[in-house]
Structures are given as C-alpha cells and as structure tokens.
Design a protein around this motif. Structure first.
Motif, PDB file in Angstrom:
ATOM      1  N   GLU A   1       0.846  -1.195   0.000  1.00  0.00           N
ATOM      2  CA  GLU A   1       0.000   0.000   0.000  1.00  0.00           C
ATOM      3  C   GLU A   1       0.878   1.239   0.000  1.00  0.00           C
ATOM      4  OE1 GLU A   1      -3.905   1.001   2.500  1.00  0.00           O
ATOM      5  OE2 GLU A   1      -2.095   1.496   3.625  1.00  0.00           O
ATOM      6  N   SER A   2       0.396   2.272  -0.660  1.00  0.00           N
ATOM      7  CA  SER A   2       1.085   3.562  -0.623  1.00  0.00           C
ATOM      8  C   SER A   2       0.075   4.651  -0.296  1.00  0.00           C
ATOM      9  CB  SER A   2       1.763   3.864  -1.963  1.00  0.00           C
ATOM     10  OG  SER A   2       0.801   4.144  -2.962  1.00  0.00           O
ATOM     11  N   LYS A   3       0.511   5.612   0.513  1.00  0.00           N
ATOM     12  CA  LYS A   3      -0.298   6.781   0.852  1.00  0.00           C
ATOM     13  C   LYS A   3       0.493   8.021   0.470  1.00  0.00           C
ATOM     14  CE  LYS A   3      -2.800   4.829   4.825  1.00  0.00           C
ATOM     15  NZ  LYS A   3      -3.109   5.022   6.275  1.00  0.00           N
TER      16      LYS A   3
ATOM     17  N   LYS B   1      -5.433  12.661   0.694  1.00  0.00           N
ATOM     18  CA  LYS B   1      -4.473  11.568   0.565  1.00  0.00           C
ATOM     19  C   LYS B   1      -4.946  10.602  -0.513  1.00  0.00           C
ATOM     20  CE  LYS B   1      -2.513  11.470   5.232  1.00  0.00           C
ATOM     21  NZ  LYS B   1      -2.267  10.636   6.443  1.00  0.00           N
TER      22      LYS B   1
ATOM     23  N   LEU C   1      -4.594   6.771  -1.742  1.00  0.00           N
ATOM     24  CA  LEU C   1      -4.199   5.436  -1.301  1.00  0.00           C
ATOM     25  C   LEU C   1      -4.207   4.491  -2.494  1.00  0.00           C
ATOM     26  CD1 LEU C   1      -5.287   6.907   1.304  1.00  0.00           C
ATOM     27  CD2 LEU C   1      -5.891   4.642   2.147  1.00  0.00           C
ATOM     28  N   SER C   2      -3.088   3.839  -2.723  1.00  0.00           N
ATOM     29  CA  SER C   2      -2.971   2.894  -3.834  1.00  0.00           C
ATOM     30  C   SER C   2      -2.520   1.544  -3.305  1.00  0.00           C
ATOM     31  CB  SER C   2      -1.964   3.399  -4.874  1.00  0.00           C
ATOM     32  OG  SER C   2      -2.315   4.690  -5.328  1.00  0.00           O
ATOM     33  N   SER C   3      -3.141   0.485  -3.806  1.00  0.00           N
ATOM     34  CA  SER C   3      -2.748  -0.869  -3.408  1.00  0.00           C
ATOM     35  C   SER C   3      -2.958  -1.807  -4.591  1.00  0.00           C
ATOM     36  CB  SER C   3      -3.565  -1.342  -2.201  1.00  0.00           C
ATOM     37  OG  SER C   3      -4.949  -1.267  -2.470  1.00  0.00           O
TER      38      SER C   3
ATOM     39  N   GLU D   1      -8.770   9.728   0.317  1.00  0.00           N
ATOM     40  CA  GLU D   1      -9.248  10.108   1.645  1.00  0.00           C
ATOM     41  C   GLU D   1      -9.155  11.624   1.771  1.00  0.00           C
ATOM     42  OE1 GLU D   1      -7.085   8.077   4.685  1.00  0.00           O
ATOM     43  OE2 GLU D   1      -8.180   6.191   4.419  1.00  0.00           O
TER      44      GLU D   1
ATOM     45  N   ARG E   1     -14.190   9.018   2.168  1.00  0.00           N
ATOM     46  CA  ARG E   1     -13.455   8.062   1.330  1.00  0.00           C
ATOM     47  C   ARG E   1     -14.162   7.994  -0.012  1.00  0.00           C
ATOM     48  NH1 ARG E   1      -9.807   4.310   3.429  1.00  0.00           N
ATOM     49  NH2 ARG E   1     -10.486   2.766   1.903  1.00  0.00           N
TER      50      ARG E   1
END
Length: 221
Positions: A144-146, A175, A177-179, A190, A204
C-alpha cells in the motif's frame, strides 16, 4: 568402698539422662517423619479441578492467553507489535523499492511489524503537504502507498464529489491510497474538510468520485 559408690553414682547420673534423651528422640523420630503434610489450600484445589476438567493439562483460557507472548501470537497469524527499525537493518529488496519511490534518508517513520506471519515494513517521509508512506513486504513488494496531495491536484470528479459532500469546507486535507490487486491498482482518496479551524468528518472516495464512506459526528478542532 564409699568412694567407689560415689564414682558410680556420678557415672549413672551422667549416663542415664543421655540414654533417656536418646531413646526419646528415637521414639519421636518416626512420628515426625510420618506426620501428615499441611492441607492444600482450597483455591489451589479448585484450580487443579479446572485444569483436569479442561483435559489435556491445558491451563484455563484466561491463563493461557496471559502466557502467550508476542512471538506466539505472531506464529498463530496475529498482528505483532510495531517496532522501529534502522535503515541499515532493512532487507536489500526493501531499500531498493524505497529508492525507486524517491524515499530520502530522513524518515519520519520506519517500522516493522508482523502481519499474518510475515514481516511488513512501513516507511514515511517528506513534508506534511507532500508526505508519502509505503508498506512493503520483506521482498520489497508494495502492499500500500499513501501520498498527500493538494486539493487542486485531485481529479475533477474527486473535487466535485468532495465539494458536494462537504459544501462548508474551505479547504481539504487529501491523501491518495494505492494498493495492488489481481486486476491492477486500486486507488482510493481520503479527504477531510477544514472550516473555521475545525476538521470535518473524513470522506473516502473511489477513483470515479463515488462516495464510499463518510463518517458522521462532530469534527475535531
């Protein structure tokens, strides 16, 4: 003759008490050896009954949980405690991924934890408005990346959905968020609106602007 009996009386007075004491001790010794042990406390008896009732000699559930340490919980697939880790202690694969992602050596967070029996590394760096955080496996695989973004840098669909959900917000903390998934990369945004020094409930949003979650309640100042 008188002197003889005097000596004999002295000898008898010296020998008889010693013999009597010795005999008394010999008679008392078996009694001490065979004396019963003090009774076992009632609480201890209850605990033994509980152990016997559970079978297999297992301790009661509460005691068993207390005896289980962090390593035992991790081995059972639980979530371990987060621990700070030095950059030099990271696996080479993790360091390589961080370098590719543009990570600096000044990390605001660098931790390791056990999730479901595997090590997961978290790294966070950068200024607040451009802060980035990655979660990586021991092999350097991205989980995951934020990434903090400015509101103006968001896709138009996200900006419109956020403005509609929180029209009183003067600005937003954002933010991305990538996964990775089996079908590609899942992206979620977010956002949290700010108005008059107060934080509104977080939002979200899916990549197409669909509202996924909006927590109610009062915001925080």
């Amino acid at each position: 003759m008188k002197q003889f009996w005097t000596v004999m009386m002295v000898i008898l007075l010296l020998l008889i008490p010693a013999a009597v004491i010795h005999q008394a001790l010999k008679l008392f010794e078996p009694t001490v050896k065979n004396a019963p042990l003090p009774p076992m406390p009632k609480q201890m008896l209850k605990d033994l009954d509980r152990l016997d009732g559970q079978g297999g000699g297992k301790p009661p559930k509460g005691l068993e949980a207390g005896l289980a340490g962090p390593a035992d919980k991790a081995a059972k697939g639980g979530k371990g405690k987060k621990q700070p880790v030095a950059l030099t202690d990271l696996p080479p694969e993790v360091r390589n991924t961080l370098e590719k992602e543009g990570a600096t050596t000044e990390f605001s967070k660098l931790e390791m934890e056990n999730k479901d029996g595997r090590s997961v590394y978290s790294a966070k760096w950068g200024a607040k408005e451009s802060e980035k955080e990655l979660k990586l496996t021991n092999d350097g695989e991205l989980l995951e990346s934020k990434e903090a973004l400015a509101f103006e840098a968001l896709p138009a669909a996200i900006r419109a959905a956020a403005a509609q959900a929180q029209p009183d917000a003067k600005t937003f903390e954002c933010k991305k968020l990538s996964s990775p998934t089996g079908a590609g990369i899942s992206v979620v945004y977010e956002l949290r609106g700010l108005t008059d020094g107060e934080k509104l409930p977080p939002l979200r949003l899916a990549s197409d602007g669909t509202l996924m979650e909006a927590k109610g309640g009062k915001g925080k100042k």
